[in-house]
Design an enzyme around this catalytic site. Structure first.
Site, PDB file in Angstrom:
ATOM      1  NE  ARG A 294      -4.230  -1.445  -0.041  1.00 34.43           N
ATOM      2  CZ  ARG A 294      -4.327  -2.464  -0.878  1.00 34.43           C
ATOM      3  NH1 ARG A 294      -3.312  -2.744  -1.692  1.00 34.43           N
ATOM      4  NH2 ARG A 294      -5.415  -3.204  -0.909  1.00 34.43           N
TER       5      ARG A 294
ATOM      6  CD  GLU B 251      -2.710   3.039  -5.922  1.00 31.81           C
ATOM      7  OE1 GLU B 251      -3.727   2.486  -6.412  1.00 31.81           O
ATOM      8  OE2 GLU B 251      -1.875   2.415  -5.258  1.00 31.81           O
TER       9      GLU B 251
ATOM     10  CG  HIS C 167      -2.482  -0.904  -7.221  1.00 32.59           C
ATOM     11  ND1 HIS C 167      -3.233  -0.399  -6.177  1.00 32.59           N
ATOM     12  CD2 HIS C 167      -2.114  -2.155  -6.831  1.00 32.59           C
ATOM     13  CE1 HIS C 167      -3.328  -1.296  -5.209  1.00 32.59           C
ATOM     14  NE2 HIS C 167      -2.655  -2.377  -5.585  1.00 32.59           N
TER      15      HIS C 167
END
Length: 379
Positions: free
Chosen positions: A296, A325, A344
């Site tokens: 994370r 993000e 991601h």
């Protein structure tokens, strides 16, 4: 045959034009079909469900939701995220679901505390591992269970760690940038980037005693790497897969940072780990070392990371996750030539995403049977 049959059956169930007893008497094998896990209990109890941000998961429309549709009266809201709390509440008021499914989307506690929040909601299902986006304590107060999917992407994320290691060891990012972005081909004549074998290099795993850490070791050890794991204990538990491996050592975080050629963050985000990797920790690392985060983004203090990368305290950082993000347009992360970001993607492989859908269905089926699994807000 199964796919064709589901095309016929799903609309019938959803429209409630035929009772479950008639359905099961007509297609008796549905009650025992292991391939679709369609239990009699699940068919008898078909709660209303809404996937608030399905496009976050099924962005390419290649995933099969048919099992979710058989288990529930499913409404798909095909957006990547919803940032306005009022819009979320409006959707819930319209559909009054028993089950809410989300994927990495924040559901503010104020929504659950709103007097207009539907009392029908009994399950919040995070289609992913991290659940810091959900108000689990408020949900518990309202007798709403919260469940997650703890294991769907273990190998995929572990392979992402290895991908970064392989790319860093061959200066692949730097070379690709030179050749394709800067149109600089001088590397073909006079090589300008250090490259090296990863055999005998040391990989430090922060939070590495868990499942993803084990999956990283499954690949790193056969490649000849030595592994350090940071732990509050001085050794792995006796039943751990790598407890007695001579190339795996449990050390303090300080020793791990000082000795590793690659440092991979694999711990969950919580109050203790938020911003736990900052300037003080990065300055302990070798100047030739690389920091990799596939966990994370908020585990790293990004402001302090940026400062360190500007000063070239370490050789590079690979960030598959960021605190926001994507990072804001004015974030200096975009401008640093020793920081390499991916959007991601550790969990985004097609097979991984379909596994996530299937395991979400497992959670919902268990809930329908009255025996919920992967519940994170119970004592």
């Amino acid at each position: 045959f199964l796919s064709a049959l589901q095309v016929l059956i799903v609309p019938i169930i959803v429209d409630n034009t035929i009772t479950n007893d008639i359905l099961l008497s007509t297609f008796p094998f549905l009650a025992t079909m292991s391939t679709a896990s369609l239990s009699r209990a699940a068919l008898r109890h078909r709660p209303s469900a809404i996937f608030l941000n399905s496009a976050r998961l099924n962005y390419d429309q290649k995933l099969d939701y048919s099992r979710l549709s058989l288990l529930t009266n499913l409404h798909i809201h095909n957006v990547d995220t919803i940032t306005n709390a009022g819009d979320i509440l409006s959707l819930l008021q319209t559909h009054r679901p028993e089950i809410i499914i989300t994927k990495e989307m924040e559901v503010p506690s104020s929504i659950l505390q709103d007097p207009n929040f539907p009392e029908t909601v009994k399950l919040l299902c995070e289609a992913g591992t991290g659940y810091n986006n959900l108000p689990i304590d408020v949900a518990k107060e309202k007798n709403i269970s919260v469940c997650n999917i703890p294991t769907y992407s273990n190998e995929s994320v572990a392979h992402m760690v290895i991908t970064y290691i392989m790319n860093f060891s061959a200066a692949m990012f730097d070379q690709a940038r030179m050749i394709y972005k800067e149109r600089d081909r001088t590397n073909f004549k006079v090589f300008q980037h250090p490259i090296y074998e990863i055999t005998d290099k040391t990989l430090g795993l922060i939070g590495g005693s868990g499942t993803i850490g084990c999956n990283v070791m499954d690949v790193a050890l056969p490649l000849g790497m030595k592994v350090l794991i940071s732990s509050r204990n001085d050794k792995l538990p006796p039943n751990h897969k790598y407890c007695n491996n001579p190339n795996v050592t449990v050390v303090s975080l300080r020793d791990l940072l000082q000795q590793s050629d690659f440092v991979s963050i694999n711990c969950p985000l919580n109050k203790e780990t938020r911003h736990s990797i900052g300037k003080k920790e990065i300055e302990l690392m070798k100047p030739t070392a690389f920091l990799i985060n596939t966990a994370r983004g908020a585990i790293i203090n990004e402001k302090e990371l940026i400062e360190c990368m500007k000063d070239r305290v370490i050789a590079g950082a690979g960030l598959d996750t960021q605190e926001v993000e994507p990072p804001s347009d004015d974030s200096e992360l975009w401008t640093l030539d020793n920081v390499f970001m991916t959007p991601h993607i550790g969990w985004r492989r097609l097979e991984t995403r379909q596994r996530l859908v299937d395991m979400t269905a497992d959670n919902i089926e268990a809930y329908c049977k009255g025996d919920p699994i992967n519940v994170v807000n119970i004592n």
